[in-house]
Motif scaffolding. Structure first.
Motif, PDB file in Angstrom:
ATOM      1  N   ARG A  14      -8.191   0.219  -2.428  1.00 25.08           N
ATOM      2  CA  ARG A  14      -8.257  -1.200  -2.106  1.00 25.08           C
ATOM      3  C   ARG A  14      -8.565  -1.385  -0.616  1.00 25.08           C
ATOM      4  O   ARG A  14      -8.153  -0.590   0.221  1.00 25.08           O
ATOM      5  CB  ARG A  14      -6.939  -1.895  -2.440  1.00 25.08           C
ATOM      6  CG  ARG A  14      -6.665  -1.972  -3.936  1.00 25.08           C
ATOM      7  CD  ARG A  14      -5.412  -2.763  -4.231  1.00 25.08           C
ATOM      8  NE  ARG A  14      -4.221  -2.089  -3.741  1.00 25.08           N
ATOM      9  CZ  ARG A  14      -3.372  -2.625  -2.883  1.00 25.08           C
ATOM     10  NH1 ARG A  14      -3.589  -3.836  -2.379  1.00 25.08           N
ATOM     11  NH2 ARG A  14      -2.309  -1.964  -2.488  1.00 25.08           N
ATOM     12  N   GLN A  38      -8.600  -4.336   2.537  1.00 24.43           N
ATOM     13  CA  GLN A  38      -8.152  -5.653   2.982  1.00 24.43           C
ATOM     14  C   GLN A  38      -9.091  -6.178   4.059  1.00 24.43           C
ATOM     15  O   GLN A  38      -9.467  -5.452   4.979  1.00 24.43           O
ATOM     16  CB  GLN A  38      -6.730  -5.570   3.537  1.00 24.43           C
ATOM     17  CG  GLN A  38      -6.153  -6.917   3.983  1.00 24.43           C
ATOM     18  CD  GLN A  38      -4.722  -6.775   4.451  1.00 24.43           C
ATOM     19  OE1 GLN A  38      -4.242  -5.681   4.741  1.00 24.43           O
ATOM     20  NE2 GLN A  38      -4.009  -7.881   4.529  1.00 24.43           N
ATOM     21  N   ARG A  87     -13.627  -5.718  -2.018  1.00 29.51           N
ATOM     22  CA  ARG A  87     -12.179  -5.596  -2.151  1.00 29.51           C
ATOM     23  C   ARG A  87     -11.744  -4.160  -2.424  1.00 29.51           C
ATOM     24  O   ARG A  87     -10.552  -3.877  -2.461  1.00 29.51           O
ATOM     25  CB  ARG A  87     -11.674  -6.534  -3.256  1.00 29.51           C
ATOM     26  CG  ARG A  87     -11.997  -7.992  -2.995  1.00 29.51           C
ATOM     27  CD  ARG A  87     -11.377  -8.937  -4.000  1.00 29.51           C
ATOM     28  NE  ARG A  87      -9.928  -8.940  -3.892  1.00 29.51           N
ATOM     29  CZ  ARG A  87      -9.087  -8.637  -4.867  1.00 29.51           C
ATOM     30  NH1 ARG A  87      -9.569  -8.253  -6.034  1.00 29.51           N
ATOM     31  NH2 ARG A  87      -7.796  -8.708  -4.702  1.00 29.51           N
ATOM     32  N   PRO A 134      -3.334  -1.250   1.677  1.00 28.62           N
ATOM     33  CA  PRO A 134      -4.787  -1.180   1.526  1.00 28.62           C
ATOM     34  C   PRO A 134      -5.482  -0.806   2.837  1.00 28.62           C
ATOM     35  O   PRO A 134      -4.952  -1.062   3.911  1.00 28.62           O
ATOM     36  CB  PRO A 134      -5.169  -2.594   1.082  1.00 28.62           C
ATOM     37  CG  PRO A 134      -4.086  -3.465   1.657  1.00 28.62           C
ATOM     38  CD  PRO A 134      -2.822  -2.645   1.585  1.00 28.62           C
ATOM     39  N   ARG A 139      -8.033  -1.149   5.865  1.00 29.18           N
ATOM     40  CA  ARG A 139      -8.458  -2.333   6.611  1.00 29.18           C
ATOM     41  C   ARG A 139      -9.925  -2.203   6.997  1.00 29.18           C
ATOM     42  O   ARG A 139     -10.348  -1.179   7.531  1.00 29.18           O
ATOM     43  CB  ARG A 139      -7.609  -2.525   7.873  1.00 29.18           C
ATOM     44  CG  ARG A 139      -6.154  -2.870   7.569  1.00 29.18           C
ATOM     45  CD  ARG A 139      -5.383  -3.214   8.830  1.00 29.18           C
ATOM     46  NE  ARG A 139      -4.021  -3.590   8.512  1.00 29.18           N
ATOM     47  CZ  ARG A 139      -3.634  -4.822   8.177  1.00 29.18           C
ATOM     48  NH1 ARG A 139      -4.552  -5.791   8.115  1.00 29.18           N
ATOM     49  NH2 ARG A 139      -2.372  -5.087   7.899  1.00 29.18           N
ATOM     50  N   ASN A 180     -12.079 -13.902  -1.638  1.00 28.40           N
ATOM     51  CA  ASN A 180     -11.068 -12.868  -1.814  1.00 28.40           C
ATOM     52  C   ASN A 180      -9.669 -13.468  -1.945  1.00 28.40           C
ATOM     53  O   ASN A 180      -8.842 -13.000  -2.735  1.00 28.40           O
ATOM     54  CB  ASN A 180     -11.076 -11.893  -0.629  1.00 28.40           C
ATOM     55  CG  ASN A 180     -12.305 -10.986  -0.645  1.00 28.40           C
ATOM     56  OD1 ASN A 180     -12.959 -10.837  -1.649  1.00 28.40           O
ATOM     57  ND2 ASN A 180     -12.592 -10.400   0.514  1.00 28.40           N
TER      58      ASN A 180
END
Length: 386
Positions: free
Chosen positions: A297, A299, A304, A335, A337, A380
């Motif tokens: 994932r 962020q 995403r 998650p 970055r 998002n």
């Protein structure tokens, strides 16, 4: 928080559990005795598995194995575009006075202009002390500054229990020390980050330079099938050591021995140790290089998530004739970055083989993930609500 994601892979690709021993089985013991040396470590790079270890975190003096750190530091500079193999340096008088004819040499002459390419060949093939000194002074201006660069490079790749006081491993009252685990870290970084340079400079049997022809004293190249170096080391204080590697049938093994009392034991132990690694264990492939293993994932990114790929072929080892359940888990601090760069190591694949030590290999981002713009952040945010 450390995020764990179980890889969603077909069961057949994960396990050889049919007929496997029970989960409480004792760890598998080596099939043959280890080398008769105080320090020994054998690792398979495709799996990260430790196949054998004896005192892997014990500090010892590496002697000329130090030169691998000098070579790796130069490799980093070459691939970063800071230097070129065709670039010339001068074996100046102060350096000549200190290192002319000291120990192993490539017979550099006073004030000789010599390419980085020639110096690297001299260091890797005939363990040239003068070549390592000329390279360090030529690239950093002084040996002190070069050694500082070596130590900074060592820290950057995770060599946390080693220190270098010279560019070539010449005796320095114990200021230079390493561990077998750190040497495997160094060899792994060199082979995986700079495969073309590694192939170009290591594994040569002879060097012709300045009218002299010398042979490589590497005990495995040309003797053990698939072996291509890496570096021997000897002083009266350190004894005989060797950092070696070989690739066979898609498996790349890296080994270290330290403190061998004689050259004969160094050679025999190095050869038998590598052969044992190939003969006592069988490789089982999991992923080819570039294969998508999972995803992470992201962020604050335009996407995403990002796919995670194998940087090099990944597999696992089992002792010949044995089976065991295999579990794969992806680990990353998540998650992630944004931004994320393609090829950036952002995760690790944990390989847990029943009866053997758990290991980890790196996973890299399959693509760039830019920071999200305003519209993408809004989308998002809405998606996250549902």
């Amino acid at each position: 928080m450390n995020t764990l994601i179980k890889s969603l892979l077909a069961a057949a690709a994960l396990s050889t559990s049919a007929g496997a021993a029970s989960a409480d089985r004792a760890p598998i013991e080596p099939l043959v005795p280890p080398p008769e040396v105080p320090i020994a470590l054998l690792v398979d790079l495709s799996s990260g598995q430790t196949l054998y270890s004896r005192e892997p975190d014990r500090r010892f003096m590496p002697a000329s194995i130090t030169k691998v750190m000098t070579v790796f530091t130069a490799f980093e500079m070459i691939d970063a575009g800071k230097i070129s193999p065709s670039q010339e340096v001068i074996f100046s008088e102060p350096t000549w006075n200190d290192w002319h004819g000291v120990g192993s040499t490539m017979f550099l002459e006073l004030n000789q202009r010599v390419t980085i390419d020639a110096l690297l060949r001299g260091i890797t093939t005939v363990s040239a002390n003068d070549g390592a000194a000329a390279l360090g002074v030529g690239l950093a201006g002084s040996l002190d500054r070069w050694v500082d660069r070596m130590n900074a490079t060592a820290r950057s790749i995770g060599m946390h229990d080693s220190h270098f006081g010279t560019p070539n491993g010449w005796m320095d009252e114990g200021r230079t020390f390493v561990t077998a685990r750190d040497l495997v870290t160094l060899a792994t970084a060199m082979i995986t980050r700079h495969p073309d340079l590694y192939e170009r400079y290591f594994g040569h049997k002879r060097l012709k330079f300045n009218g002299f022809e010398q042979r490589n004293h590497d005990p495995v190249t040309g003797v053990v099938d698939g072996a291509d170096g890496i570096k021997t080391g000897f002083t009266n204080q350190a004894g005989y050591g060797f950092l070696g590697s070989a690739e066979r049938d898609g498996r790349r093994l890296v080994m270290v021995i330290g403190g061998a009392p004689t050259s004969r034991i160094q050679k025999q132990s190095s050869r038998s140790f590598l052969e044992w690694g190939f003969q006592a264990f069988e490789g089982h492939p999991l992923f080819a290089a570039g294969t998508v293993v999972g995803e992470a994932r992201v962020q604050g990114g335009a996407q995403r998530s990002v796919s995670l790929v194998a940087e090099r072929p990944i597999g696992y080892d089992l002792p010949i004739g044995q089976t065991g359940k295999v579990e794969l888990t992806i680990h990353y601090q998540g998650p992630l970055r944004a931004p994320v760069a393609k090829g950036e190591q952002v995760a690790e694949l944990e390989i847990a083989v029943e009866g053997l030590r758990t290991s980890r290999v790196p996973l890299v981002a399959a693509s760039d993930v830019d920071e999200a713009n305003l519209a993408e952040r809004l989308v998002n945010g809405v998606v996250a609500l549902f």
